[in-house]
Write a protein that holds these residues in place. Structure first.
Motif, PDB file in Angstrom:
ATOM      1  N   PHE A  47       0.840  -1.197   0.000  1.00 24.70           N
ATOM      2  CA  PHE A  47       0.000   0.000   0.000  1.00 24.70           C
ATOM      3  C   PHE A  47       0.875   1.246   0.000  1.00 24.70           C
ATOM      4  O   PHE A  47       2.004   1.233   0.477  1.00 24.70           O
ATOM      5  CB  PHE A  47      -0.827   0.099   1.298  1.00 24.70           C
TER       6      PHE A  47
ATOM      7  N   TYR B 238      -0.044   5.406   1.226  1.00 27.25           N
ATOM      8  CA  TYR B 238      -0.968   6.432   1.688  1.00 27.25           C
ATOM      9  C   TYR B 238      -0.286   7.787   1.628  1.00 27.25           C
ATOM     10  O   TYR B 238       0.910   7.915   1.921  1.00 27.25           O
ATOM     11  CB  TYR B 238      -1.432   6.157   3.124  1.00 27.25           C
TER      12      TYR B 238
ATOM     13  N   GLU C 135      -5.548   6.536   0.394  1.00 25.19           N
ATOM     14  CA  GLU C 135      -4.849   5.464  -0.289  1.00 25.19           C
ATOM     15  C   GLU C 135      -4.506   5.906  -1.697  1.00 25.19           C
ATOM     16  O   GLU C 135      -5.381   6.305  -2.468  1.00 25.19           O
ATOM     17  CB  GLU C 135      -5.712   4.196  -0.327  1.00 25.19           C
TER      18      GLU C 135
ATOM     19  N   ARG D 211      -2.229   0.429  -4.362  1.00 22.24           N
ATOM     20  CA  ARG D 211      -2.422  -0.855  -3.704  1.00 22.24           C
ATOM     21  C   ARG D 211      -1.788  -1.918  -4.570  1.00 22.24           C
ATOM     22  O   ARG D 211      -2.022  -1.954  -5.781  1.00 22.24           O
ATOM     23  CB  ARG D 211      -3.904  -1.129  -3.535  1.00 22.24           C
TER      24      ARG D 211
ATOM     25  N   ARG E  96      -4.306   2.085   7.088  1.00 19.52           N
ATOM     26  CA  ARG E  96      -4.853   3.425   7.210  1.00 19.52           C
ATOM     27  C   ARG E  96      -3.736   4.355   7.673  1.00 19.52           C
ATOM     28  O   ARG E  96      -2.721   3.911   8.218  1.00 19.52           O
ATOM     29  CB  ARG E  96      -6.025   3.463   8.170  1.00 19.52           C
TER      30      ARG E  96
END
Lengths: 113, 112
Positions: free
Chosen positions: B47, B49, B54, B57, B67
């Motif tokens: 991931f 962020y 986001e 992925r 998160r």
């Protein structure tokens, strides 16, 4: 699926020898090429970030070149020292997924005193 | 200034359990990425962020989630652990320029 290949997989050299490794990556939509040095139980240490075709970067005894048209980069170590022993990782990123680094499996270098 | 910090450094879990890994980026870095490294392979992207959203992925199942918090720290969550989830999980932070990434030393997860 992007594939980054590194060779050789492992390398043993004598102290004082110069050595080099190869990283090949997809040339399409190329964005940046990263080299990292990774010692066991430590965090990967950034060596170089390269973006331009023909670029050459140097940090002490370590240097790197980049050919984005044919999709390869070389990492050179001049006069290897035992403290150079580590795994050297390269990673490429590409437009459209520029935030994602695709890593090779690394070259494990052992410098013998 | 502290580098990228990850916790815990080591963790042993049983199949089927859930795990939460934590990462604190370098001060001022607003982007956090997660990678999984299995022995003998290079790290694989999970991931990214940026500013709590986001941005990317990788090819991982929905059991993996993450998160980012208002202070830019991040959590990686893995549900229903499988033996194959045993790996070193690396966190990297950047200022968002897409050029320089600084890695933490990772969390070693063992699933038994």
């Amino acid at each position: 699926i992007l594939n980054v290949e590194q060779s050789p997989q492992s390398l043993h050299v004598q102290e004082g020898d110069s050595t080099n490794f190869t990283c090949s990556f997809p040339s399409s939509n190329f964005y940046a090429l990263h080299w990292y040095r990774w010692e066991t139980a430590k965090s990967p240490e950034a060596l170089f970030v390269m973006t331009l075709n023909g670029d050459e970067k140097k940090k002490g005894r370590i240097s790197a070149t980049l050919n984005t048209k044919e999709g390869y980069s070389y990492l050179y170590i001049k006069g290897s020292q035992p403290e150079d022993s580590a795994t050297y990782l390269c990673a490429s990123s590409h437009s459209g997924s520029a935030r994602q680094l695709t890593f090779g499996s690394g070259t494990q270098l052992t410098v013998l005193p | 200034d502290a580098g990228v910090t990850q916790s815990p450094t080591h963790l042993i879990k049983t199949r089927g359990q859930h795990v939460t890994l934590r990462c604190s980026p370098i001060s001022g870095h607003k982007s956090v990425s997660w990678y999984q490294q299995v022995l003998g392979q290079g790290p694989q992207f999970i991931f990214q962020y940026y500013e709590k959203e986001e941005r990317g992925r990788g090819n991982f199942p929905d059991r993996f989630s993450a998160r980012q918090f208002p202070n830019y720290s991040s959590e990686l969550n893995v549900n229903a652990l499988l033996l194959g989830d045993s790996a070193l999980y690396l966190c990297a932070s950047s200022s968002g320029s897409n050029y320089g990434y600084t890695f933490g030393s990772g969390t070693r997860l063992t699933v038994v």
